[in-house]
Scaffold this active site. Structure first.
Site, PDB file in Angstrom:
ATOM      1  N   SER A  38       5.397  39.339 -47.877  1.00 12.89           N
ATOM      2  CA  SER A  38       6.801  39.273 -47.507  1.00 12.89           C
ATOM      3  C   SER A  38       6.663  38.739 -46.000  1.00 12.89           C
ATOM      4  O   SER A  38       7.402  37.876 -45.632  1.00 12.89           O
ATOM      5  CB  SER A  38       7.198  40.648 -47.330  1.00 12.89           C
ATOM      6  OG  SER A  38       7.662  41.088 -48.863  1.00 12.89           O
ATOM      7  N   GLU A  39       5.924  39.198 -45.221  1.00 11.97           N
ATOM      8  CA  GLU A  39       5.614  38.633 -43.843  1.00 11.97           C
ATOM      9  C   GLU A  39       5.465  37.124 -43.904  1.00 11.97           C
ATOM     10  O   GLU A  39       6.123  36.350 -43.132  1.00 11.97           O
ATOM     11  CB  GLU A  39       4.363  39.491 -42.986  1.00 11.97           C
ATOM     12  CG  GLU A  39       4.677  40.807 -42.656  1.00 11.97           C
ATOM     13  CD  GLU A  39       4.329  41.721 -43.964  1.00 11.97           C
ATOM     14  OE1 GLU A  39       3.876  41.389 -44.839  1.00 11.97           O
ATOM     15  OE2 GLU A  39       4.911  42.877 -44.017  1.00 11.97           O
ATOM     16  N   GLY A  56      11.002  64.955 -61.407  1.00 17.81           N
ATOM     17  CA  GLY A  56       9.505  65.168 -61.907  1.00 17.81           C
ATOM     18  C   GLY A  56       9.060  64.199 -63.159  1.00 17.81           C
ATOM     19  O   GLY A  56       7.963  64.193 -63.114  1.00 17.81           O
ATOM     20  N   GLY A 107       4.374  28.843 -57.681  1.00 17.61           N
ATOM     21  CA  GLY A 107       3.956  30.334 -58.418  1.00 17.61           C
ATOM     22  C   GLY A 107       4.783  31.150 -57.594  1.00 17.61           C
ATOM     23  O   GLY A 107       5.060  32.408 -58.446  1.00 17.61           O
ATOM     24  N   ARG A 108       5.556  31.157 -56.682  1.00 17.22           N
ATOM     25  CA  ARG A 108       6.387  32.089 -55.965  1.00 17.22           C
ATOM     26  C   ARG A 108       7.601  32.435 -56.664  1.00 17.22           C
ATOM     27  O   ARG A 108       8.082  33.211 -56.812  1.00 17.22           O
ATOM     28  CB  ARG A 108       6.800  31.673 -54.545  1.00 17.22           C
ATOM     29  CG  ARG A 108       5.694  31.865 -53.717  1.00 17.22           C
ATOM     30  CD  ARG A 108       5.638  31.534 -52.102  1.00 17.22           C
ATOM     31  NE  ARG A 108       4.320  31.605 -51.600  1.00 17.22           N
ATOM     32  CZ  ARG A 108       3.907  30.882 -50.648  1.00 17.22           C
ATOM     33  NH1 ARG A 108       4.416  29.842 -50.307  1.00 17.22           N
ATOM     34  NH2 ARG A 108       2.651  31.007 -50.074  1.00 17.22           N
ATOM     35  N   GLU A 163       0.163  36.001 -53.271  1.00 16.44           N
ATOM     36  CA  GLU A 163       0.925  34.582 -53.280  1.00 16.44           C
ATOM     37  C   GLU A 163       1.767  34.355 -52.153  1.00 16.44           C
ATOM     38  O   GLU A 163       2.765  33.871 -51.938  1.00 16.44           O
ATOM     39  CB  GLU A 163       1.552  34.280 -54.585  1.00 16.44           C
ATOM     40  CG  GLU A 163       0.729  34.183 -55.686  1.00 16.44           C
ATOM     41  CD  GLU A 163       1.339  33.456 -56.877  1.00 16.44           C
ATOM     42  OE1 GLU A 163       2.173  32.399 -56.839  1.00 16.44           O
ATOM     43  OE2 GLU A 163       1.087  33.863 -57.987  1.00 16.44           O
ATOM     44  N   GLY A 199     -12.594  36.554 -45.466  1.00 19.80           N
ATOM     45  CA  GLY A 199     -11.974  36.264 -44.296  1.00 19.80           C
ATOM     46  C   GLY A 199     -10.607  35.464 -44.118  1.00 19.80           C
ATOM     47  O   GLY A 199     -10.308  35.025 -43.176  1.00 19.80           O
TER      48      GLY A 199
HETATM   49  C1  FAD Z   1      -4.062  42.218 -57.413  1.00 18.89           C
HETATM   50  C2  FAD Z   1      -4.324  41.057 -56.587  1.00 18.89           C
HETATM   51  C3  FAD Z   1      -4.323  39.594 -57.320  1.00 18.89           C
HETATM   52  C4  FAD Z   1      -4.592  38.403 -56.499  1.00 18.89           C
HETATM   53  N1  FAD Z   1      -4.909  37.528 -57.229  1.00 18.89           N
HETATM   54  C5  FAD Z   1      -5.148  36.233 -56.554  1.00 18.89           C
HETATM   55  C6  FAD Z   1      -5.752  35.024 -57.290  1.00 18.89           C
HETATM   56  O1  FAD Z   1      -5.666  34.944 -58.459  1.00 18.89           O
HETATM   57  N2  FAD Z   1      -6.269  33.874 -56.613  1.00 18.89           N
HETATM   58  C7  FAD Z   1      -6.018  34.172 -55.199  1.00 18.89           C
HETATM   59  O2  FAD Z   1      -6.731  33.273 -54.303  1.00 18.89           O
HETATM   60  N3  FAD Z   1      -5.806  35.276 -54.368  1.00 18.89           N
HETATM   61  C8  FAD Z   1      -5.307  36.094 -55.176  1.00 18.89           C
HETATM   62  N4  FAD Z   1      -5.072  37.444 -54.496  1.00 18.89           N
HETATM   63  C9  FAD Z   1      -5.264  37.448 -53.281  1.00 18.89           C
HETATM   64  C10 FAD Z   1      -3.647  37.780 -52.217  1.00 18.89           C
HETATM   65  O3  FAD Z   1      -3.039  36.465 -52.502  1.00 18.89           O
HETATM   66  C11 FAD Z   1      -3.941  37.867 -50.773  1.00 18.89           C
HETATM   67  O4  FAD Z   1      -4.395  39.395 -50.949  1.00 18.89           O
HETATM   68  C12 FAD Z   1      -2.755  37.949 -50.013  1.00 18.89           C
HETATM   69  O5  FAD Z   1      -2.446  36.578 -49.647  1.00 18.89           O
HETATM   70  C13 FAD Z   1      -3.035  38.585 -48.538  1.00 18.89           C
HETATM   71  O6  FAD Z   1      -4.038  38.230 -48.074  1.00 18.89           O
HETATM   72  P1  FAD Z   1      -5.056  39.371 -47.260  1.00 18.89           P
HETATM   73  O7  FAD Z   1      -5.299  40.608 -48.431  1.00 18.89           O
HETATM   74  O8  FAD Z   1      -6.363  38.772 -46.743  1.00 18.89           O
HETATM   75  O9  FAD Z   1      -4.142  40.108 -46.207  1.00 18.89           O
HETATM   76  P2  FAD Z   1      -4.221  39.603 -44.685  1.00 18.89           P
HETATM   77  O10 FAD Z   1      -4.168  38.115 -44.541  1.00 18.89           O
HETATM   78  O11 FAD Z   1      -5.438  40.277 -43.996  1.00 18.89           O
HETATM   79  O12 FAD Z   1      -3.021  40.191 -44.289  1.00 18.89           O
HETATM   80  C14 FAD Z   1      -2.739  41.709 -43.862  1.00 18.89           C
HETATM   81  C15 FAD Z   1      -1.379  41.766 -43.209  1.00 18.89           C
HETATM   82  O13 FAD Z   1      -1.307  41.109 -42.082  1.00 18.89           O
HETATM   83  C16 FAD Z   1       0.120  40.357 -42.485  1.00 18.89           C
HETATM   84  N5  FAD Z   1       0.022  39.260 -41.949  1.00 18.89           N
HETATM   85  C17 FAD Z   1      -0.903  38.146 -42.045  1.00 18.89           C
HETATM   86  N6  FAD Z   1      -0.552  37.115 -41.360  1.00 18.89           N
HETATM   87  C18 FAD Z   1       0.740  37.332 -40.829  1.00 18.89           C
HETATM   88  C19 FAD Z   1       1.548  36.670 -40.011  1.00 18.89           C
HETATM   89  N7  FAD Z   1       1.225  35.240 -39.665  1.00 18.89           N
HETATM   90  N8  FAD Z   1       2.415  37.205 -39.364  1.00 18.89           N
HETATM   91  C20 FAD Z   1       2.946  38.582 -39.763  1.00 18.89           C
HETATM   92  N9  FAD Z   1       1.971  39.232 -40.691  1.00 18.89           N
HETATM   93  C21 FAD Z   1       1.090  38.685 -41.126  1.00 18.89           C
HETATM   94  C22 FAD Z   1       0.194  40.349 -44.009  1.00 18.89           C
HETATM   95  O14 FAD Z   1       1.380  40.371 -44.375  1.00 18.89           O
HETATM   96  C23 FAD Z   1      -0.327  41.540 -44.387  1.00 18.89           C
HETATM   97  O15 FAD Z   1       0.528  42.732 -44.148  1.00 18.89           O
HETATM   98  C24 FAD Z   1      -4.959  38.777 -55.169  1.00 18.89           C
HETATM   99  C25 FAD Z   1      -4.562  39.955 -54.658  1.00 18.89           C
HETATM  100  C26 FAD Z   1      -4.219  41.257 -55.293  1.00 18.89           C
HETATM  101  C27 FAD Z   1      -4.365  42.324 -54.446  1.00 18.89           C
END
Ligand code: FAD
Length: 379
Positions: free
Chosen positions: A366-367, A340, A242-243, A363, A128
């Protein structure tokens, strides 16, 4: 803006580049297919100090700057993006201790992590709470002799095989982000209270497994990282660093894809002419190079600002945004130039496209990077 590195740093960059080319690249397709980078591969790169590149000499690292480190992360990723993701997750975990921990915690954990004897993991995201980690619901409650951690984390790189996980949790649910603290969870000690799901079936970075897990464990008093209530600040500082590494990984895929495209376009003949003689293809190569070079400059600029110890929040967000978007564009165009053949698994292009997709998400998507950059301009 020289992006200079020392002779010692250059020597390490050369060694890491050599190992990447000789050892990581030939194993990258197998790591992807087996959904796991082999332990032996991680051991080999640990021997040259890769698992602790982010750490100072006093704590067992090579003590290199961010400019040199970015170049090494790029070289590793150009060879095998899954390996780079495991390594950079280790940096997120150890940066948490470096920036937020006490001296005793740094001494206790970091030299072993730098040597690759132990693997770390960074547990911030929850089902969440992804883009807004302040909304996390994992709680840490004081109990006799320690803390009771309870909650669910998801998408956590390395977690299922990590020796320690830095778990972020709320110690004060009414204090917003100021109520977040971090804990170093020793996975062997806490094993009875950790329940891992099988790794996620991901699109890319398949050799670098990510896990959801439930934690319901008592951890000792000294598991609290540094000071109570400082966890969110630590996490944000860790992600600023990290970024730059995500930008450097994006450059790795971009470089590998661009090199493959240039090679292919020079060799593949259409109607008796190499592909690169066709203006439509030559323009693609020019656009790919321009995006790669722009992203490279932004990444080195952010790294240099970090090394200069000035505020680099905006520059790391800018580098990550530009480099991750560039990597997706360049990998896709490189596949297109291969026609291909690029769509087959005989070539690494399809893997580059799959692997590059994550850099626009983790991390901070893009948004979120745009939000950080815009806020810094308008605040
Ligand atoms: C392969 C992988 C490795 C990962 N490794 C780690 C790790 O080691 N440790 C860790 O803690 N996490 C890790 N993550 C989690 C990752 O950092 C999150 O998936 C990421 O931060 C996005 O969160 P969410 O998936 O909950 O998407 P959401 O927060 O639900 O976002 C969904 C969409 O809404 C957009 N959005 C959200 N808020 C806004 C806003 N304010 N304005 C505009 N758009 C918005 C997002 O950009 C996205 O497009 C990993 C994820 C993956 C897939």
């Amino acid at each position: 803006m020289g992006f200079d590195i020392s002779a010692d740093e250059q020597e390490l960059v050369d060694a890491v580049t050599q190992i990447s080319t000789d050892i990581l690249a030939p194993r990258a397709a197998a790591a992807d297919a087996n959904e796991r980078v082999a332990d032996e591969t991680l051991k080999t790169i640990a021997e040259v100090g890769v698992m602790g590149l982010n750490l100072p000499e006093a704590l067992g690292g090579p003590g290199v700057g961010s400019v040199a480190m970015s170049q090494m992360v790029t070289a590793i990723t150009a060879a095998c993006a899954s390996t780079a993701s495991i390594v950079t997750a280790q940096f997120l975990a150890t940066d948490s201790i470096l920036l937020g921990g006490t001296d005793a915690q740094r001494q206790d954990w970091l030299p072993r992590a730098a040597a690759g004897e132990i693997i770390g993991s960074f547990g911030l995201t929850e089902p969440g709470a992804g883009s807004n980690p302040a909304e996390m619901s994992t709680k840490a409650t004081r109990v006799e002799g320690g803390w009771h951690l309870k909650g669910t984390k998801c998408f956590i790189t390395n977690a299922g095989f990590a020796d320690f996980i830095v778990v972020y949790a709320k110690t004060d649910v009414d204090a917003g982000h100021k109520g977040i603290s971090a804990f170093i969870v020793d996975t062997a000690d806490a094993s009875a209270g950790l329940d891992f799901n099988p790794p996620e079936k991901t699109m890319g970075l398949r050799g670098s497994p990510v896990y959801e897990f439930v934690i319901d464990a008592i951890v000792p008093e000294d598991a609290l990282l540094g000071v109570e209530g400082e966890g969110f600040t630590t996490a944000m500082r860790v992600l600023d660093r990290g970024r730059i590494e995500v930008a450097a990984m994006s450059l790795g895929i971009s470089k590998a894809a661009l090199d493959a495209a240039v090679d292919w376009a020079g060799q593949r003949r259409i109607s008796g002419k190499p592909l690169d003689r066709l203006q439509g293809i030559a323009f693609k190569l020019a656009d790919m190079y321009t995006k790669y070079r722009s992203a490279w400059l932004l990444t080195m600029d952010a790294a240099e600002q970090r090394d200069a110890e000035v505020d680099f929040t905006r520059s790391s967000a800018t580098a990550k945004l530009a480099a991750s978007e560039a990597a997706a564009f360049i990998a896709d165009e490189a596949l297109q130039i291969h026609g291909g053949y690029g769509f087959t698994r005989d070539f690494p292009l399809e893997r580059y496209v799959r692997d590059a997709r994550i850099y626009r998400i983790y991390e901070g998507s893009s948004e979120i990077q745009r939000t950080i950059i815009a806020r810094s301009l308008t605040a």
